[in-house]
Scaffold this active site. Structure first.
Site, PDB file in Angstrom:
ATOM      1  N   PHE A  74       0.814  -1.211   0.000  1.00  0.00           N
ATOM      2  CA  PHE A  74       0.000   0.000   0.000  1.00  0.00           C
ATOM      3  C   PHE A  74       0.849   1.263   0.000  1.00  0.00           C
ATOM      4  O   PHE A  74       0.403   2.325  -0.428  1.00  0.00           O
ATOM      5  CB  PHE A  74      -0.956  -0.001   1.203  1.00  0.00           C
ATOM      6  CG  PHE A  74      -0.338   0.380   2.518  1.00  0.00           C
ATOM      7  CD1 PHE A  74      -0.434   1.683   3.010  1.00  0.00           C
ATOM      8  CD2 PHE A  74       0.335  -0.555   3.298  1.00  0.00           C
ATOM      9  CE1 PHE A  74       0.118   2.039   4.227  1.00  0.00           C
ATOM     10  CE2 PHE A  74       0.897  -0.214   4.515  1.00  0.00           C
ATOM     11  CZ  PHE A  74       0.788   1.085   4.979  1.00  0.00           C
ATOM     12  N   LYS A  75       2.083   1.151   0.463  1.00  0.00           N
ATOM     13  CA  LYS A  75       2.921   2.342   0.561  1.00  0.00           C
ATOM     14  C   LYS A  75       3.294   2.904  -0.806  1.00  0.00           C
ATOM     15  O   LYS A  75       3.730   4.053  -0.906  1.00  0.00           O
ATOM     16  CB  LYS A  75       4.144   2.028   1.406  1.00  0.00           C
ATOM     17  CG  LYS A  75       3.722   1.747   2.850  1.00  0.00           C
ATOM     18  CD  LYS A  75       4.812   1.230   3.747  1.00  0.00           C
ATOM     19  CE  LYS A  75       4.224   0.923   5.123  1.00  0.00           C
ATOM     20  NZ  LYS A  75       5.210   0.393   6.068  1.00  0.00           N
TER      21      LYS A  75
END
Length: 467
Positions: free
Chosen positions: A111-112
């Site tokens: 997700f980063k």
């Protein structure tokens, strides 16, 4: 847009300065002085927008005055157009009103990527205009490092140094950092744990005199507001895809440093109807103990099969506390001084904590329960969760307040990144996506150093902008 420190004793900054600053001079974290507000009608009008156009609607108010609107749209298009799924953040249904929001279709499968790919382009945009060069220094428990390196590897005005705990991240996570080729990329394996690495980063930001040539540090971890800002978008996107804003949503967020779930809190403050936010943690459960027992007490770090959540001190929680204390910087500074001692138990005012509990629930998931949840969901659906997402699903099922409201667990990473957990659950390892198919044969570059601040700082100073 102006930004203020949570501790109330630092100058107001523009977005551009916040992007390049990291911690405020008083030790606090920067937050918007005023939160952008959207009406339900305005949010509803965005329902059919693709992710890239929605992202511009949500992000632009935070950067207005510093980043040109068209330039921002170009950056957003470049970032999310390169993701491996056309929907960017697709929803996977597990059961009636139960979903996983897949946030792992970026280049490093976590997700980063949503924040750090955009942050790299924002840095390039600002530094080119200012004719400046900076040093990125960050600590990672797994995913932040690879996403930061991938997002900034092409930046001409950035040297990047990423610290990770030696032998305590998965092989895929490590190789995603150490196999990226670039003269501006430095991986440092610290003979210690994540919190020691993070402490060295914080100390370096507090005193940057070790740098040479007038350089300064820039943060890429979730204390950088640009990270939070970018993550707000997928709360709006998922809600709109499930009938929002005409119906509220609930979210379960696997979190260690509180950044990803704080983005959900911000989405609610901006006008998105969110009824519940669940803090899902592993056995490093400082947030769960605070929420459930009103006891802030730092315990020794435990290394688990969910390494991205192996964090004993949750930095971003300060941003929520700032709101709970009615944005009283002096009161918060006093509280943080007690919390930062890490040698005593601290309680939060019950009325302040009560405000948090109106929205937030929390649940800590053991390794056995994590593996069991991976097995249960696969049996129910044929869908393999990564262990962090499994923690989110388990917490969602334990804490859910209203089954009539869609429950969305943030799917924070691809299971291929966590071999130990997948094998322990009894599954064969999924294949790496095509763009990473040769990852295990690529040459690695890293420096193994002791968990000693002076040694790390000397390495950074020696290797910065050799021009």
């Amino acid at each position: 847009m102006k930004y203020i420190s949570t501790r109330g004793n630092a100058p107001e900054l523009t977005f551009e300065d916040v992007l390049l600053t990291g911690l405020a001079t008083d030790g606090g974290l920067y937050v918007p002085k005023e939160v952008p507000q959207f009406s339900l009608a305005e949010i509803e009008s965005w329902r059919d927008l693709p992710y890239t156009e929605l992202a511009h609607k949500v992000i632009y108010p935070f950067v207005e005055g510093c980043v040109d609107s068209d330039a921002l749209q170009t950056m957003i298009n470049e970032v999310y157009g390169a993701f491996g799924h056309k929907a960017v953040a697709p929803l996977q249904q597990l059961d009636n009103n139960e979903y996983v929001l897949e946030l792992f279709h970026g280049p490093t499968l976590a997700f980063k990527d949503f924040a750090l790919q955009l942050l790299g382009r924002l840095l390039d945009y600002v530094l080119e205009r200012r004719n400046e060069k900076v040093v990125i220094m960050g600590a990672t428990s797994g995913d932040t490092g690879s996403a930061a390196i991938e997002g900034t590897k092409a930046c001409r005005n950035v040297d990047i140094f990423i610290l990770h705990p030696y032998g305590k991240v998965s092989e895929v996570q490590r190789r995603q950092m150490t196999t990226v080729v670039g003269d501006n990329i430095f991986n440092i394996a610290i003979k210690g744990n994540f919190d020691q690495a993070q402490d060295m980063v914080k100390a370096s930001f507090g005193d940057q005199s070790f740098l040479r040539g007038g350089r300064k540090l820039v943060a890429v971890n979730s204390i950088n507001w640009a990270r939070i800002m970018s993550q707000i978008v997928y709360y709006f996107y998922s809600s709109l895809n499930l009938g929002g804003p005409l119906r509220p949503m609930a979210y379960s967020v696997p979190t260690g440093n509180f950044g990803d779930i704080f983005a959900g809190y911000m989405a609610k403050k901006m006008g998105l109807p969110i009824e519940q936010l669940i803090i899902a943690t592993n056995s490093n459960d400082v947030l769960h103990r605070l929420m459930s027992q009103n006891l802030y007490e730092v315990h020794p770090l435990q290394h688990t099969i969910t390494p991205s959540m192996d964090i004993a001190v949750s930095s971003n929680f300060e941003r929520l506390l700032f709101d709970l204390y009615d944005r009283d910087g002096a009161a918060l500074a006093d509280l943080m001084a007690k919390m930062n001692k890490r040698t005593e138990s601290v309680e939060v005012s019950e009325d302040k904590l009560g405000k948090a509990r109106a929205l937030f629930d929390s649940f800590a998931v053991s390794e056995d329960l994590t593996v069991q949840t991976m097995q249960e969901v696969y049996k129910e659906t044929g869908y393999l969760l990564d262990p962090h997402t499994a923690i989110g699903v388990k917490a969602a099922r334990e804490c859910r307040r209203n089954p009539r409201i869609p429950m969305i667990t943030l799917g924070t990473a691809h299971p291929v990144k966590f071999e130990d957990a997948v094998l322990r659950a009894g599954f064969d390892m999924p294949k790496l996506p095509h763009h990473l198919s040769d990852l295990m044969t690529r040459e690695e570059r890293l420096e193994v150093l002791p968990a000693d601040l002076a040694t790390v700082q000397e390495f950074i100073a020696t290797n910065t902008f050799k021009d």
